[in-house]
Design an enzyme around this catalytic site. Sequence first.
Site, short mmCIF file in Angstrom:
data_model
loop_
_atom_site.label_atom_id
_atom_site.label_comp_id
_atom_site.label_asym_id
_atom_site.label_seq_id
_atom_site.Cartn_x
_atom_site.Cartn_y
_atom_site.Cartn_z
N CYS A 1 0.83 -1.21 0.00
CA CYS A 1 0.00 0.00 0.00
C CYS A 1 0.86 1.26 0.00
O CYS A 1 2.08 1.21 0.15
CB CYS A 1 -0.93 -0.01 1.20
SG CYS A 1 -0.07 0.22 2.77
N ALA B 1 2.96 1.80 3.04
CA ALA B 1 4.15 0.94 3.03
C ALA B 1 5.27 1.59 2.22
O ALA B 1 6.44 1.57 2.62
CB ALA B 1 3.82 -0.42 2.45
N ARG C 1 12.24 -5.84 7.60
CA ARG C 1 12.69 -6.00 6.23
C ARG C 1 14.21 -5.94 6.09
O ARG C 1 14.75 -5.96 5.01
CB ARG C 1 12.06 -4.88 5.40
CG ARG C 1 11.66 -5.28 4.02
CD ARG C 1 10.96 -4.12 3.39
NE ARG C 1 11.66 -2.89 3.70
CZ ARG C 1 12.17 -2.08 2.81
NH1 ARG C 1 12.05 -2.35 1.55
NH2 ARG C 1 12.79 -0.98 3.16
N HIS D 1 5.95 6.43 -2.39
CA HIS D 1 7.29 6.94 -2.71
C HIS D 1 7.20 8.43 -3.04
O HIS D 1 7.98 9.24 -2.55
CB HIS D 1 7.88 6.24 -3.95
CG HIS D 1 8.02 4.77 -3.82
ND1 HIS D 1 7.93 3.93 -4.91
CD2 HIS D 1 8.25 3.97 -2.76
CE1 HIS D 1 8.10 2.68 -4.52
NE2 HIS D 1 8.29 2.68 -3.22
FE1 CFM Z 1 12.94 0.65 -5.42
FE2 CFM Z 1 12.44 -1.71 -5.58
FE3 CFM Z 1 10.90 -0.07 -4.17
FE4 CFM Z 1 13.36 -0.68 -3.33
FE5 CFM Z 1 12.45 -2.66 -1.73
FE6 CFM Z 1 11.55 -3.64 -4.01
FE7 CFM Z 1 9.99 -2.11 -2.58
MO1 CFM Z 1 10.62 -4.50 -1.74
S1 CFM Z 1 14.36 -1.00 -5.15
S2 CFM Z 1 12.32 1.20 -3.41
S3 CFM Z 1 14.17 -1.37 -1.44
S4 CFM Z 1 11.15 -0.21 -6.27
S5 CFM Z 1 12.74 -4.57 -2.50
S6 CFM Z 1 12.21 -3.70 -6.18
S7 CFM Z 1 9.47 -3.83 -3.62
S8 CFM Z 1 10.67 -2.51 -0.63
S9 CFM Z 1 9.03 -0.24 -2.98
#
Ligand code: CFM
Length: 552
Positions: free
Chosen positions: A72, A75, A106, A205
């Site tokens: 989500c 997250a 994590r 993000h």
């Molecule tokens: Fe970038 Fe990722 Fe992500 Fe990531 Fe991650 Fe990920 Fe993620 Mo899991 S590099 S920031 S540190 S898009 S492993 S492939 S899914 S937490 S949101």
Amino acid sequence: MNSTLTGPAVLERATDKDLHKIKSEILEKYPTKVARKRAKQIVINQPGDSNTIPEIGANIRTVPGILTQRGCCYAGCKGVILGPTRDVINIVHGPVGCSFYAWLTRRNQTSTPSDDAPNYMTYCFTTDMQDENIVFGGEKKLKQAIQEAFDIFHPETISVFSTCPVGLIGDDIHSVCREMKEKLGINIFGFSCEGYKGVSQSAGHHIANNGIFKNVVGLDDTIKGGKFRINLLGEYNIGGDAFEIERILEACGISLISTFSGNSTIEQFANSHTADLNAVMCHRSITYMAEMMEEKYGMPWMKINFIGAEATAKSLRKIAQYFEDEELMARVEEVIAKEIAPVKVEMEQARALCEGKLAMLFVGGSRAHHYQELFSELGMRTVSAGYEFGHRDDYEGRRVLPSIKVDADSRNIEELSVTKDPEKYRQRKSEEELAGIEAKGVEFREYGGLIQDMKDNTFVIDDISQYETEKLIEALKPDIFCAGIKEKYVIQKSGVPMKQLHSYDYGGPYAGFQGAVNFYRDIARMTNSKVWSYVKAPWEKEPELAATYAVA
Ligand code: CFM
């Protein structure tokens, strides 16, 4: 699906028809409308001439009822971007379950410079909302939580994260933050990152980038030492990756001013606008920051990748070329030569055990692409890959950005309007200088997508579902499958080794040179273990259980 296609043979024989057949077998189980939608997100990659990249459906809502890999918005904001920063107290305003979920299980690691330096990452701060707060409002409880965290820990920064119920009842976390900031005299700010915003963690993000940019970046103008000063963007220190990258950069004489946000501090973010280059690793999660910093402070950005030994070497050369300094270039070459020799030895050993094997990667928004580098170093082929929440540009390359339709879900996320800072803007390189560097093969503000790097006759699948995962494994029989914890055990039960690429299953680091060696060893071990061939599902031995309704 009664596919007769099995094992590596499928690829040798993989004609368009085979893959199309598999696709239609998968889709035929869906209701018509769902099948139509999923058809756009399941692409058979046969670029033929390399200029035609097929279009893929991405960053769109998951159909309710489908078992998705996605997380989500909250997250993405709290767990991913702010999670790895050690000197900020991150208070989750919401039910305790949301807080527990984002507690750093994590494996983001951090390394404090001394034992008494602040590190709040091991704690879980929450307002623990109850029914009463949902009915009468939770702002009072949030103020109390901020006060309590301040009294106990005396942090210099506190941030607050909204969860779904907070958005639904309308608590104004930003006014609470402003009030408490004034009262306590420290930096306090909030993120409206309610879980339901956007269609995945990708929205979080963007919200996190905006919040850090508005509230932190640019607060400390001190120019710290170092001749070649960069920020690393989109590196989150999973399994200690950042430590390996820091080691390599230091050996090259490149100063790391700030990392967003592996092994990071708020202090470093505040000072990050003083660096001279933003090197972007996970473009999906942090390019917003790179673009805003370029606009406001005049700092160029380029895409790099430290996953894979060759990719690491290439990225170091790119950074050195940006600075156009002979001495730096020579030192980078020295480091590469010294580091890569032992890596090659390990690579060859593992390659002998892995060559020709097949991998599938379904991870996040950039790793499904980055990790293909390591597999190809092992002589393995990625037969199918995709992102949980990537956008079309992550698949098709950045050049498609202008053609991406902005829908209601994306419009919900604030786009900051950024202008040149009248005092702090400093153009690091003129457009001509950048063009000169580009002429030597270094690109700025650019990345190619996953699709162009995958060979013909592969599946590229966005937001893959559990059902599709099972069917794909049945049809293509990969030697290893990479995804996350939610997928892990179902995949293993089908007799296929599974590597987590979000947490590395307690392995790693996998970045840089030493990280590549760790990866080769782990994959060679996993793909050569006999244990998986002993896995037999109970129904393969016993006939299916049948039952009838008893009539009373
Ligand atoms: Fe970038 Fe990722 Fe992500 Fe990531 Fe991650 Fe990920 Fe993620 Mo899991 S590099 S920031 S540190 S898009 S492993 S492939 S899914 S937490 S949101």
